[in-house]
Design a protein around this motif. Structure first.
Motif, PDB file in Angstrom:
ATOM      1  N   SER A   1       9.065  -7.981   2.296  1.00 33.79           N
ATOM      2  CA  SER A   1       8.001  -7.752   1.694  1.00 33.79           C
ATOM      3  C   SER A   1       8.171  -6.432   0.418  1.00 33.79           C
ATOM      4  CB  SER A   1       6.408  -8.308   2.335  1.00 33.79           C
ATOM      5  OG  SER A   1       6.031  -7.088   2.525  1.00 33.79           O
ATOM      6  N   PRO A   2       7.962  -7.359  -0.418  1.00 29.18           N
ATOM      7  CA  PRO A   2       7.341  -5.608  -1.759  1.00 29.18           C
ATOM      8  C   PRO A   2       6.721  -4.663  -0.501  1.00 29.18           C
ATOM      9  CG  PRO A   2       6.454  -7.787  -2.664  1.00 29.18           C
ATOM     10  CD  PRO A   2       7.015  -8.280  -1.270  1.00 29.18           C
ATOM     11  N   PHE A   3       5.963  -4.802   0.401  1.00 27.52           N
ATOM     12  CA  PHE A   3       5.410  -3.464   0.677  1.00 27.52           C
ATOM     13  C   PHE A   3       5.992  -2.544   1.018  1.00 27.52           C
ATOM     14  CE2 PHE A   3       4.041  -1.487   5.126  1.00 27.52           C
ATOM     15  CZ  PHE A   3       2.997  -0.873   4.232  1.00 27.52           C
TER      16      PHE A   3
ATOM     17  N   ALA B   1       3.837 -10.657   3.016  1.00 26.84           N
ATOM     18  CA  ALA B   1       4.601 -11.525   2.217  1.00 26.84           C
ATOM     19  C   ALA B   1       4.039 -10.910   0.483  1.00 26.84           C
ATOM     20  CB  ALA B   1       5.867 -12.801   2.017  1.00 26.84           C
ATOM     21  N   HIS B   2       2.747 -11.166   0.254  1.00 22.38           N
ATOM     22  CA  HIS B   2       2.566 -10.815  -1.453  1.00 22.38           C
ATOM     23  C   HIS B   2       1.657  -9.381  -0.842  1.00 22.38           C
ATOM     24  CE1 HIS B   2       3.311 -15.371  -1.972  1.00 22.38           C
ATOM     25  NE2 HIS B   2       2.199 -15.510  -0.787  1.00 22.38           N
ATOM     26  N   VAL B   3       1.782  -8.840   0.081  1.00 22.88           N
ATOM     27  CA  VAL B   3       1.408  -7.169  -0.235  1.00 22.88           C
ATOM     28  C   VAL B   3       1.690  -6.684  -1.091  1.00 22.88           C
ATOM     29  CG1 VAL B   3       1.023  -5.233   1.451  1.00 22.88           C
ATOM     30  CG2 VAL B   3       0.017  -7.856   2.288  1.00 22.88           C
ATOM     31  N   ARG B   4       1.066  -6.080  -1.843  1.00 23.84           N
ATOM     32  CA  ARG B   4       1.871  -5.232  -2.771  1.00 23.84           C
ATOM     33  C   ARG B   4       1.006  -3.321  -2.718  1.00 23.84           C
ATOM     34  NH1 ARG B   4       5.703  -6.899  -6.118  1.00 23.84           N
ATOM     35  NH2 ARG B   4       5.987  -9.554  -6.073  1.00 23.84           N
ATOM     36  N   ASN B   5       0.008  -3.336  -2.348  1.00 21.88           N
ATOM     37  CA  ASN B   5      -0.353  -1.663  -2.455  1.00 21.88           C
ATOM     38  C   ASN B   5      -1.013  -2.133  -0.645  1.00 21.88           C
ATOM     39  OD1 ASN B   5      -3.149  -2.565  -2.441  1.00 21.88           O
ATOM     40  ND2 ASN B   5      -2.717  -2.626  -4.497  1.00 21.88           N
ATOM     41  N   LEU B   6      -1.219  -0.658  -0.333  1.00 23.70           N
ATOM     42  CA  LEU B   6      -2.153  -0.524   1.253  1.00 23.70           C
ATOM     43  C   LEU B   6      -3.202  -0.891   1.631  1.00 23.70           C
ATOM     44  CD1 LEU B   6      -0.254   3.310   1.811  1.00 23.70           C
ATOM     45  CD2 LEU B   6       0.223   0.568   2.917  1.00 23.70           C
ATOM     46  N   ARG B   7      -4.452  -0.338   0.113  1.00 22.41           N
ATOM     47  CA  ARG B   7      -5.471  -0.892  -0.073  1.00 22.41           C
ATOM     48  C   ARG B   7      -5.440  -2.348  -0.269  1.00 22.41           C
ATOM     49  NH1 ARG B   7      -9.646  -2.079  -2.091  1.00 22.41           N
ATOM     50  NH2 ARG B   7     -12.345  -1.023  -1.179  1.00 22.41           N
ATOM     51  N   ASP B   8      -4.508  -3.293  -0.447  1.00 20.36           N
ATOM     52  CA  ASP B   8      -4.824  -4.685  -0.585  1.00 20.36           C
ATOM     53  C   ASP B   8      -4.172  -5.381   0.714  1.00 20.36           C
ATOM     54  OD1 ASP B   8      -5.637  -4.889  -2.665  1.00 20.36           O
ATOM     55  OD2 ASP B   8      -4.255  -5.181  -3.550  1.00 20.36           O
ATOM     56  N   LEU B   9      -3.252  -4.304   1.396  1.00 16.08           N
ATOM     57  CA  LEU B   9      -3.076  -4.821   3.014  1.00 16.08           C
ATOM     58  C   LEU B   9      -4.156  -4.992   4.595  1.00 16.08           C
ATOM     59  CD1 LEU B   9      -1.293  -4.341   5.197  1.00 16.08           C
ATOM     60  CD2 LEU B   9      -0.708  -2.483   5.516  1.00 16.08           C
ATOM     61  N   LEU B  10      -5.034  -3.557   4.331  1.00 15.65           N
ATOM     62  CA  LEU B  10      -6.510  -3.246   5.028  1.00 15.65           C
ATOM     63  C   LEU B  10      -7.086  -4.625   4.852  1.00 15.65           C
ATOM     64  CD1 LEU B  10      -6.033   0.001   4.659  1.00 15.65           C
ATOM     65  CD2 LEU B  10      -5.847  -0.446   6.315  1.00 15.65           C
TER      66      LEU B  10
ATOM     67  N   GLY C   1      -3.192   1.485  -5.984  1.00 16.84           N
ATOM     68  CA  GLY C   1      -3.074   1.645  -7.297  1.00 16.84           C
ATOM     69  C   GLY C   1      -1.877   0.812  -7.870  1.00 16.84           C
ATOM     70  N   ALA C   2      -1.169   1.041  -8.993  1.00 16.72           N
ATOM     71  CA  ALA C   2      -0.741  -0.277  -8.974  1.00 16.72           C
ATOM     72  C   ALA C   2       0.412  -0.946  -8.004  1.00 16.72           C
ATOM     73  CB  ALA C   2       0.086   0.613 -10.610  1.00 16.72           C
ATOM     74  N   PRO C   3       0.963  -1.514  -8.745  1.00 19.90           N
ATOM     75  CA  PRO C   3       2.186  -2.392  -7.185  1.00 19.90           C
ATOM     76  C   PRO C   3       3.175  -1.489  -7.244  1.00 19.90           C
ATOM     77  CG  PRO C   3       1.013  -4.226  -8.920  1.00 19.90           C
ATOM     78  CD  PRO C   3       0.513  -3.126  -9.110  1.00 19.90           C
ATOM     79  N   GLY C   4       3.541  -1.693  -5.613  1.00 16.15           N
ATOM     80  CA  GLY C   4       4.955  -1.510  -5.585  1.00 16.15           C
ATOM     81  C   GLY C   4       5.992  -1.242  -6.328  1.00 16.15           C
TER      82      GLY C   4
END
Length: 222
Positions: A137-139, A80-89, A160-163
């Motif tokens: 989520s913000p994803f 629910a807190h993931v905001r970019n693909l790299r952070d997801l990984l 990069g920056a959050p979506g």
């Protein structure tokens, strides 16, 4: 553990709240021998409790496995807190390396691979909780930005920056593509943490995320 030692341990724990001990023992058994070969009696012996107490808390083996799966509730919470693909990984593979969550993930996946019933329970959790959490989520806004950047011919903002700040504008086709993302990440996790393929197991979390990012981005390009 010898039979006598197990009986002594059971005696010391008689009447004590042992639900967490049972879950820990179940995780180890499911991870080592799979769903089909795990028995209530073996879990009870390893936890140092009477089998009746396992039945009291979980009713049967299916209930016990469901309880182990439910301990993975942190996954949708983290997603629910993931905001970019790299952070997801980084977040996802970091959970596999967490001393508390890692054994649970390995137990559930190993059991799911070897049992039709366990596979069904795992599928329900993935589709009912994890994928739903991602869609809400913000994803979803991150994926929308990836698609827009590709359409414009610009850089894909994977690291990069959050979506978008909300999931109101979820990217078209997101529900259809998310299962492919899940399959990709699960396959890498099995190779890294269960099979131990050297080329996949040796990189650091950061290196792994950087290697996988282009392929993950490609899933969501228009």
């Amino acid at each position: 553990m010898t039979k006598g030692a197990a009986q002594k341990k059971m005696g010391r724990r008689a009447g004590a709240p042992a639900r967490e001990d049972i879950l820990e023992a179940a995780c180890q058994r499911f991870s080592e021998v799979g769903y089909e070969s795990t028995t209530i009696r073996a879990v009870a012996t390893q936890a140092g409790v009477d089998p009746a107490l396992v039945m009291h808390y979980f009713t049967n083996k299916e209930g016990l496995f469901n309880a182990v799966v439910s301990t993975l509730h942190v996954l949708p919470e983290e997603l629910a807190h993931v905001r970019n693909l790299r952070d997801l990984l980084v977040m996802y593979f970091g959970l596999w390396e967490d001393p508390h969550m890692g054994p649970r993930l390995r137990a559930v996946v190993r059991s799911g691979v070897g049992s039709d019933r366990a596979t069904g329970l795992l599928r329900e959790f993935i589709t009912g909780e994890i994928l739903t959490a991602l869609e809400r989520s913000p994803f979803a806004g991150v994926i929308e930005n990836v698609s827009r950047a590709q359409t414009r011919g610009g850089d894909v903002p994977g690291s990069g920056a959050p979506g978008g700040e909300s999931a109101d504008g979820a990217a078209q086709g997101l529900p259809e593509r998310l299962p492919f993302l899940g399959s990709m990440l699960l396959g890498v996790a099995i190779s890294r943490y269960i099979v131990g393929v050297p080329a996949v197991a040796q990189p650091s979390l950061e290196e792994l995320a950087d290697t996988l990012l282009p392929g993950v981005e490609a899933l969501f390009k228009s």
